[in-house]
Motif scaffolding. Structure first.
Motif, PDB file in Angstrom:
ATOM      1  N   VAL A   1      -4.054  -3.556  -3.043  1.00 58.05           N
ATOM      2  CA  VAL A   1      -4.509  -4.919  -3.356  1.00 58.05           C
ATOM      3  C   VAL A   1      -3.396  -5.916  -3.065  1.00 58.05           C
ATOM      4  N   GLY A   2      -2.180  -5.575  -3.495  1.00 58.50           N
ATOM      5  CA  GLY A   2      -1.038  -6.455  -3.233  1.00 58.50           C
ATOM      6  C   GLY A   2      -0.767  -6.630  -1.754  1.00 58.50           C
ATOM      7  N   VAL A   3      -0.915  -5.531  -0.976  1.00 58.77           N
ATOM      8  CA  VAL A   3      -0.697  -5.594   0.477  1.00 58.77           C
ATOM      9  C   VAL A   3      -1.723  -6.526   1.125  1.00 58.77           C
ATOM     10  N   TYR A   4      -2.990  -6.406   0.712  1.00 59.92           N
ATOM     11  CA  TYR A   4      -4.050  -7.219   1.317  1.00 59.92           C
ATOM     12  C   TYR A   4      -3.912  -8.699   0.980  1.00 59.92           C
ATOM     13  N   VAL A   5      -3.539  -8.994  -0.257  1.00 58.34           N
ATOM     14  CA  VAL A   5      -3.411 -10.394  -0.668  1.00 58.34           C
ATOM     15  C   VAL A   5      -2.281 -11.088   0.100  1.00 58.34           C
ATOM     16  N   LYS A   6      -1.246 -10.324   0.467  1.00 64.81           N
ATOM     17  CA  LYS A   6      -0.132 -10.904   1.228  1.00 64.81           C
ATOM     18  C   LYS A   6      -0.582 -11.412   2.599  1.00 64.81           C
ATOM     19  N   TYR A   7      -1.756 -10.977   3.041  1.00 64.52           N
ATOM     20  CA  TYR A   7      -2.298 -11.471   4.306  1.00 64.52           C
ATOM     21  C   TYR A   7      -2.513 -12.990   4.239  1.00 64.52           C
TER      22      TYR A   7
ATOM     23  N   TRP B   1       3.243  -7.255  -6.567  1.00 68.28           N
ATOM     24  CA  TRP B   1       2.881  -6.831  -7.918  1.00 68.28           C
ATOM     25  C   TRP B   1       2.028  -7.860  -8.648  1.00 68.28           C
ATOM     26  N   ILE B   2       2.084  -9.132  -8.257  1.00 69.01           N
ATOM     27  CA  ILE B   2       1.321 -10.171  -8.968  1.00 69.01           C
ATOM     28  C   ILE B   2      -0.191  -9.980  -8.808  1.00 69.01           C
ATOM     29  N   PRO B   3      -0.724  -9.886  -7.572  1.00 68.19           N
ATOM     30  CA  PRO B   3      -2.164  -9.626  -7.453  1.00 68.19           C
ATOM     31  C   PRO B   3      -2.567  -8.274  -8.020  1.00 68.19           C
ATOM     32  N   ALA B   4      -1.644  -7.300  -8.018  1.00 60.78           N
ATOM     33  CA  ALA B   4      -1.945  -5.993  -8.596  1.00 60.78           C
ATOM     34  C   ALA B   4      -2.227  -6.125 -10.090  1.00 60.78           C
ATOM     35  N   VAL B   5      -1.386  -6.893 -10.789  1.00 59.94           N
ATOM     36  CA  VAL B   5      -1.580  -7.103 -12.228  1.00 59.94           C
ATOM     37  C   VAL B   5      -2.886  -7.856 -12.507  1.00 59.94           C
TER      38      VAL B   5
END
Length: 462
Positions: free
Chosen positions: A109-115, A122-126
């Motif tokens: 999730v964190g990798v995808y949001v960085k797009y 870690w922020i979108p993961a939380v």
């Protein structure tokens, strides 16, 4: 009391889509990039081989689940055919499997949001963990409904990819990397460009791509008609493997040669960006983001139910068997969510290595669980020949196929031992089993001691 039982609120459409959601996830949308880099076009054969093996595992599981009305989890089956120690170890290992898988998903999730946003992973993961926890505290029907729509998004995406691939092939579309053609599959070094070694090294990520397919078995306790729904879901697995995995990979490799894919990015996002539609890559990134969230949602669901069943069998603290007013094991859900949130911490501490470590551990532990299912089926066929003879959902080609698949799993573990990327996780994972066997031995000694005390007390009173 009714409040202390799980509700059978999952309809057939929920079970069918949970089964699809279990076979399409982060392992395909993100992990396939790494697997393609290792194996090249031969990755298609790797997915076929592991997919066929998993189907036979599921047929064995399906026959076992339907052989006795009271079965609700792997631990029930393991206890009957391998004893309480195996049940304890397998139950907790399956919980650990899904914890690791959910960790991989929140990292993704964190990798995808960085797009879209240049923020720490870690922020979108939380944020994802908090939202899914709130949703899982609602009724099991809400879980089924959420998975239904998540799975639909995945299915539509792959259908779209395959359809676009066919259209581009027919018209001979030209991308930045060349013409879309079937020859792109083998035209850049052949089927095995990295030799047999690269092909074998891809199996770890391929195994991870299939984790969760057995979730249809975990959901057996909460389906309204298991005799009909479970066989239906399991028998559709081969078609889903051929279409969603092999079909999608062929479309990917026709549009974009394997040499043009980045292992750290989703090959789906890369491929749609080549089509020339300006917003396509962003849309597909959203789709793979929902896929990771879906898999994490499944992880929360399954780990809470596993802890619930372990608690009901006195293999975990009794508080994990407590249900809230919505018949959801909330305490089990809270502790599972707390542990899987370590994935967000790993995203912060080791963002580059986190995904590879947790996927390797997850694959190893799932191989254990799948192996236990096959061994239990062998024992079931030997100890309960009458039940097997009367079964309406017999696993085919047994016992021969059980031994073949178990051998394949053993070979994959050996491959992991020789691969530099997977060796550390493989060597560390046995510590988990040592811990479990030690805990079970300690519990057994304590129980025996309590029985002796009770017996002595009774003798004294007499």
């Amino acid at each position: 009391m009714a409040q202390q039982e799980l509700k059978r609120d999952l309809a057939n459409r929920h079970v069918q889509l949970i089964a699809i959601g279990g076979t399409i996830g982060t392992g395909l949308f993100l992990g396939s990039g790494k697997a393609i880099q290792l194996a090249g076009p031969s990755i298609i054969f790797a997915y076929l081989i592991v997919g066929i093996a998993i189907f036979f595992v599921m047929r064995a599981l399906g026959e076992l689940l339907l052989s006795k009305a009271g079965y609700q989890s792997f631990t029930d089956i393991a206890e009957d055919y391998l004893g309480p120690r195996a049940a304890f170890v397998t139950g907790w290992t399956y919980w650990f499997c899904w914890i690791m898988t959910a960790m991989a998903d929140v990292i993704a999730v964190g990798v995808y949001v960085k797009y879209w946003f240049d923020i720490p992973q870690w922020i979108p993961a939380v944020i994802c963990i908090v939202i899914l926890l709130a949703l899982n505290l609602l009724t099991v029907k809400s879980f089924g409904e959420l998975e239904f729509w998540f799975a639909l998004i995945k299915v539509v995406t792959i259908l779209l990819l395959i359809a676009i691939g066919v259209i581009l092939l027919v018209i001979g579309f030209k991308t930045d990397t060349g013409t879309v053609t079937v020859k792109n599959i083998w035209g850049h070094g052949g089927w095995f460009p990295n030799g047999i070694t690269g092909f074998l090294l891809s199996f770890q990520m391929v195994v991870f791509a299939y984790v969760g397919v057995e979730l249809v078995g975990v959901s057996a306790a909460e389906t309204s008609n298991p005799e009909k729904n479970i066989p239906s879901a399991i028998n559709k697995i081969p078609l889903r493997i051929l279409f969603f995995y092999v079909g999608a990979l062929i479309a990917l490799l026709c549009i974009n040669p394997w040499t043009g894919l980045n292992p750290s990015e989703s090959p789906f996002v890369k491929t749609f960006s080549l089509v020339g539609i300006p917003i396509a890559a962003g849309i597909i990134n959203f789709v793979v983001l929902t896929s990771a969230a879906s898999a994490c949602n499944s992880g929360m669901f399954s780990t809470s139910r596993i802890l619930y069943n372990l608690s009901k069998k006195d293999q975990a603290p009794s508080r994990f068997a407590k249900l809230n007013k919505n018949h959801v094991p909330s305490n089990a859900l809270f502790i599972s969510t707390f542990v899987l949130s370590v994935g967000a911490l790993l995203s912060k501490l080791i963002p580059e290595q986190a995904f590879g470590i947790v996927t390797t551990i997850s694959a190893i532990c799932f191989i254990w669980v799948w192996g236990v299912v096959l061994i239990c089926h062998l024992r079931y066929k030997k100890k309960q020949p009458q039940l097997h003879a009367e079964s309406k959902f017999k696993a085919p080609f047994t016992p021969f196929i059980n031994y073949v698949v178990l051998t394949l799993f053993a070979i994959i573990l050996v491959i992991m031992l020789f691969a530099e990327a997977t060796r550390p996780a493989l060597l560390l994972t046995p510590l988990w089993f040592v811990l479990l066997f030690t805990l079970h031995a300690s519990r057994s000694r304590k129980e025996k001691g309590n029985k002796v005390l009770v017996k002595n007390q009774q003798s004294t009173d007499a």
